[in-house]
Design an enzyme around this catalytic site. Structure first.
Site, short mmCIF file in Angstrom:
data_model
loop_
_atom_site.label_atom_id
_atom_site.label_comp_id
_atom_site.label_asym_id
_atom_site.label_seq_id
_atom_site.Cartn_x
_atom_site.Cartn_y
_atom_site.Cartn_z
CB CYS A 326 17.27 33.66 43.24
SG CYS A 326 15.58 34.65 43.40
CG HIS A 432 16.20 29.89 46.23
ND1 HIS A 432 17.42 30.37 46.36
CD2 HIS A 432 15.35 30.63 46.13
CE1 HIS A 432 17.30 31.70 46.24
NE2 HIS A 432 15.77 32.09 45.92
#
Length: 493
Positions: A326, A432
């Protein structure tokens, strides 16, 4: 419906795991049980099956209760963006950004919503185990409290107060907390719990008797200090140190680090050690470098530049393996653009230039569950996870995509995620939880093993390990607490 609320004398005393333990115990005893925390503050969040965002602590508690995580378990999530501001997530969606004072004034507005949310739980479950935040003795916040005694009052819940003896001063913290509560709040506290005890409990007993004489509330048990492989959502995360582990993984601990629970599955590997680094002196020669998520990617990129870690990362990238997740993926690129000033007033900033890509921050946050497969791998090699980001990354022909997304919130899709350089040693993804499944974790760790002349190994299923650890937690807490008394407090058995 029965309910019980776990509050603590301070942050990090172990409230979340006590709630998880009680959820598992009640489930084992045949009751339908649900966790509930009206307001959580954390940079570790999770995306539900319907694409909504919630705190990770309630996710673990949901698993302990045998439930799929849902946002009604954590209606309000505060994600700090700086020392003075937070992004407010209400019922899984972004409500807005506010200062502490602005949010303090909003609390009255949220009270009715929280009451309605809790009513739904009363209809669906036998027991709700509630969790407070920080301490109920924050007397400056009492008039608009919606997470500790204020929430207990809204739903008329009895309270158990947890103190952490490992830090020292547990008797003073319990007695001091009770001293600062008003009479109505004191009446709600039905028992105390001493958590994280090391040593012989017989030595502690005289102190427990004296404490009960002072505060007139019984101690319901002493829970021993136990190392479990269960995720910790607190900012000062500590990973279990192993005496020796041949695979050394270094993680950049940036000031705005978020979703470091992505690393929990990695630490479950027996031959892997994980260490945080905050300076170039700590860098050394890791087998893998992970740059995790960030709630303020630009500020953290500036931090890497200022402390000298940028230079260390670039030097390491010549031969070492790097994975960015991310925000950590975004900093690997050539440029980050922020036209709407989502994070700072800079407008744009040069990245680490390790992947030939540019990221642009948009106004809307992407929150979605995804299923993906590694490019050029068999379809069985599935990776599950979730995305939480405001940036859109576009890369040149010099980099290749890492994953192909084929499912998004239950709908069939077909698009690429992530990037990997031509050499194959620098890569990043928006997913994630990418290490939670066996496929990607086993692939990466085995590549590190082979490079060090070690044999390949099969990775264990992280979900199975988590279930065993939750059962172990429940066993420890059941043996430590007076469960008969707790059932009596909630009006059952």
């Amino acid at each position: 419906m029965a309910k019980i609320m776990i509050q603590g004398t301070a942050s990090s005393v172990g409230k979340s795991l006590i709630v998880a333990a009680l959820c598992r115990i009640f489930k084992q005893d045949g009751y339908s049980v649900c966790p509930f925390k009206s307001q959580n503050m954390s940079l570790n969040s999770y995306i539900t099956l319907d694409g909504k965002e919630m705190g990770r602590a309630q996710v673990l508690q949901a698993y302990a209760a045998g439930l799929e995580p849902e946002v009604y378990m954590n209606p309000i999530l505060l994600k700090p963006t700086s020392d003075k501001k937070s992004q407010i997530i209400v019922n899984g969606k972004v409500y807005g950004n506010s200062t502490a004072m602005e949010y303090h004034n909003l609390k009255i507005k949220f009270k009715g919503m929280l009451k309605e949310q809790f009513k739904k739980l009363e209809e669906d479950f036998d027991i709700v185990v509630m969790e407070g935040a920080g301490s109920p003795a924050e007397i400056n916040l009492r008039d608009r409290d919606i997470v500790n005694m204020g929430m207990a009052e809204i739903v008329d819940a009895p309270v158990l107060l947890v103190g952490d003896i490992d830090k020292g001063g547990v008797f003073a913290s319990l007695a001091g907390t009770m001293l600062l509560l008003n009479e109505g709040e004191k009446e709600r506290v039905k028992g105390t719990i001493i958590n994280k005890f090391r040593g012989d409990v017989e030595i502690l007993n005289p102190g427990l008797d004296m404490l009960e004489d002072i505060i007139h509330i019984p101690c319901l048990g002493v829970v021993p200090y136990t190392r479990l492989q269960l995720e910790d959502e607190d900012g000062a995360v500590e990973f279990n140190k192993k005496a020796y582990a041949p695979i050394d993984i270094a993680v950049i601990k940036m000031p705005h680090i978020s979703n470091f629970t992505d690393l929990d599955a990695l630490k479950s590997e027996e031959d892997v050690s994980i260490r945080f680094i905050t300076s170039k002196e700590e860098f050394k020669e890791p087998d893998l470098l992970v740059i995790p998520g960030s709630k303020n990617t630009i500020e953290d990129l500036l931090y890497l530049r200022k402390c000298g870690l940028e230079e260390s990362i670039k030097e390491y990238s010549k031969d070492g393996k790097i994975i960015g997740i991310c925000g950590g993926y975004q900093v690997l690129g050539s440029k980050i653009k922020d036209p709407y000033k989502v994070e700072t007033d800079l407008g744009e900033i040069e990245g680490l230039n390790l992947l030939d890509m540019e990221t642009t921050f948009e106004k809307e946050k992407i929150t979605t569950r995804v299923s993906a497969k590694l490019i050029n791998e068999e379809i069985e090699n599935i990776v599950y996870g979730y995305e939480i980001h405001m940036g859109i990354s576009e890369y040149s022909e010099n980099v290749k995509p890492l994953f192909k997304i084929y499912d998004k919130n239950g709908e069939k899709v077909d698009y690429f995620d992530g990037a990997i350089n031509e050499k194959g040693n620098v890569m990043g993804t928006y997913i994630h939880g990418v290490f939670d499944g066996i496929v990607f974790r086993e692939k990466i760790i085995n590549e590190l093993r082979v490079k060090k002349g070690l044999k390949k190994k099969k990775s264990q299923v992280y979900e199975h390990m988590r279930e065993k650890e939750l059962d172990k937690l429940a066993d420890i807490v059941r043996q430590s607490l007076d469960m008969e008394k707790i059932y009596s407090i909630i009006g059952m058995k």
